[in-house]
Motif scaffolding. Sequence first.
Motif, PDB file in Angstrom:
ATOM      1  N   HIS A  54     -46.015 -16.538  -7.185  1.00 58.54           N
ATOM      2  CA  HIS A  54     -45.423 -16.259  -8.497  1.00 58.54           C
ATOM      3  C   HIS A  54     -45.190 -14.768  -8.682  1.00 58.54           C
ATOM      4  O   HIS A  54     -44.124 -14.351  -9.162  1.00 58.54           O
ATOM      5  CB  HIS A  54     -46.351 -16.794  -9.591  1.00 58.54           C
ATOM      6  N   SER A  99     -41.492 -13.089  -8.984  1.00 61.71           N
ATOM      7  CA  SER A  99     -41.172 -12.363 -10.216  1.00 61.71           C
ATOM      8  C   SER A  99     -40.667 -10.962  -9.889  1.00 61.71           C
ATOM      9  O   SER A  99     -39.667 -10.496 -10.472  1.00 61.71           O
ATOM     10  CB  SER A  99     -42.411 -12.281 -11.118  1.00 61.71           C
ATOM     11  N   LEU A 119     -39.693 -20.419  -8.766  1.00 62.56           N
ATOM     12  CA  LEU A 119     -40.312 -19.723  -9.896  1.00 62.56           C
ATOM     13  C   LEU A 119     -40.423 -20.654 -11.100  1.00 62.56           C
ATOM     14  O   LEU A 119     -41.420 -20.620 -11.841  1.00 62.56           O
ATOM     15  CB  LEU A 119     -39.498 -18.478 -10.252  1.00 62.56           C
ATOM     16  N   SER A 155     -43.917 -21.947 -13.298  1.00 64.82           N
ATOM     17  CA  SER A 155     -43.892 -21.341 -14.625  1.00 64.82           C
ATOM     18  C   SER A 155     -45.201 -21.504 -15.378  1.00 64.82           C
ATOM     19  O   SER A 155     -45.462 -20.790 -16.344  1.00 64.82           O
ATOM     20  CB  SER A 155     -42.748 -21.952 -15.444  1.00 64.82           C
TER      21      SER A 155
END
Length: 731
Positions: A479, A483, A515, A519
Amino acid sequence: MRWTHRRHKTGKSSLSLLLAAIFVILAIPLADKVRAAERLALVIGNGGYSGDALSALKNPTNDAALIADTLRQAGFTVDTVLDADLRGMKRAVRDFTDTLSKAGEGSIAAVYYSGHGFQAGGRNYLAPIGADLRDEVDAEFEALAVDWVLSAVEKAHKGANIVILDACRNTALSRSAGTGGNGFALLQSTPRGSFISFATAPGSTAADGAGLNSPYTSAIAAELLVPGRSIEAVFKAVRRRVVAETGGEQVPWDHSSLTAEITFLPDASAALASATGTAGSSTVQLELQLWNDVKDSGSTDQIQTYLDRYPDGAFATLARTRLEDARNGAGGADVERLFAQLASRSLIVENPTQPHEFYSNARLREIRGDYPGARQDYLKYFAFGMPQVDPHLRFQSVLKIQEGRGGAQEIYRALSQGRSDPTTLFAEILLEERDERVRRLSAFLDANPDFSPALYALSQDYGIARLGQQSASDKTREHDLLSRFMEEVETGRFLRFYLDQQVAAEQIEDAKTRLAALSFINPAAMANPVRLNAMRSNQGWMLTLAIADRTQEIFVRLPGEDERSTGFVNGAVDPTTGRPIPYPAFELPGNAGDTEIEVSYQDIRGERQGPFKVSFSPGDALVSGQKDILERLSTGWLSFRDWDGKLLVYFTHLISYRCAIEEVSYGIDTETPDRTFETGPCDPDNPHAIPEAGPGSTVHATIPSSTRFVSVDLLYRDGTRSGVKRFDAPQ
């Protein structure tokens, strides 16, 4: 057919002609073939549930009505079924597929479901009205399997299938039915020619909605009837709308194996083309052609034309960067533009001298199966020291075919020797085995933090596709990398590493999909995934560890002591690993004071995580532990007894958990408690014992025999209140 655009005084008119031609060409696949084909839809809305496992839902019938009306406006013949039991749902699917089997070639089927849905045994199910779900095994007999519906619709015809599942409402089903997780499981495969959309990501729940419709269904109704939108564009817009409305809590999830373009409503240009019967080509080819014709123009009007037509296109981010450059007087010839022009010609350049010419030749030779020739052109291209990554990725594919992975690695080790450019080093690292690749990519990013392709590459090594099973640490790392990667994409810095912008667009789309699936990750919370729950008995403290990760073994270290394992649950085995299940608890003596505890664990992939520090405060733990029990077992606070013509109300349960209580208020035949009952002082050494004398030693109060009910409100020691609860007296 190929159009060329030259920059001269009549360029704007030429571009207008090009766009007119594109609009006409788009018509045949969108209007003539798809719109004219028979469109059939089955819409099911189940909301009238009852019971603990399947709570009633207020919106599914509203959702079904809204979607049915929306699909009719899009040209579908709609069958609507509301509050159906299992037999009714199966009959509806059977009747629908019977009708579908008689539809003409190229027919489109749509199935919409709103209601409860869940996963059990790795399969996804839709919950009928009246389903008796007590255990995971019940799902097979009491619910409708999603893959059964998909298979039935797929077998019924050879056209495209659209399946929309607004399910996974947040219920007690996963606990009562033993499903092992919220929401739907990730589909293992998608039937041919199908587009499947879920209201939320796998393992997540979807909101029923505060209004008349769920957020997901409302978004579909708002976006589906936008003229000219492909189904992919519709559901991308749906995803954006739902994510915005739910604050990122709900992220719709799509699966697609479509090979044809589907548009719910054609735009005006498609209708024109349908009338004229003009032949056409694919939207992808048209987008690429338009981009190639306008991207090097330096004209803000022409680049804006691309963005107006393809706001979410493969080159939209680059177009916005070019638009800014054009407005600032920047731009000009570059190797990417020159390569695109050559690639569109599909011709070998004789006597190449420029890097883009060598790369174009290498690609064409590779496509034609001339791997030795391609290899030579790739090596000549690399001699220019260009910073783009995708030529290396292509070259490695050629090497693996010729030399195998080991041979490719040897060649790249030699290729990178004595070279200072980070691109070649990055490409060489990619050929390492996973653990060494992760180590070297991490070090590479430390030295080259702006080299965004390395962020994407490293994120792949933490993804489930490569690992098979992800720990919480893996998900958090993936993640974080994705990001950071998307931040680079948004600034436009990523695309400069690619000659072939389509390769970059594919990586961006993959990053967005992964992604979205991650979440739910909260990096701040995952900084310490260990939580401590304490329970006090007369013998001492039982401390239970709640770890937001799958573990193979748990270790604790108390002050002044060696680390020790908590052991394993006797006879219990994790079915996914075949290993014993770790025991998540340990004991402390009753006189233990404030203690700092270190917790480590071995995660699902055998990697050591921690130590993580957790604090134990006996005073706070006693209050929170007893309060938790009181809240969970509130029906046992009071009991009644007839004794010698009197009615007695007993507060024994409250006295046993008085360490969490500051004050007990109660009332007789009134919803407003106006009396107090003394439970006595807390004895931390013997917290559950009834006092032998003084306050708390009397466990009951005498009340009038005519009393109808007693109300109780607790003020806890942490300052919170229980809220008034009513207890009816026996009549």
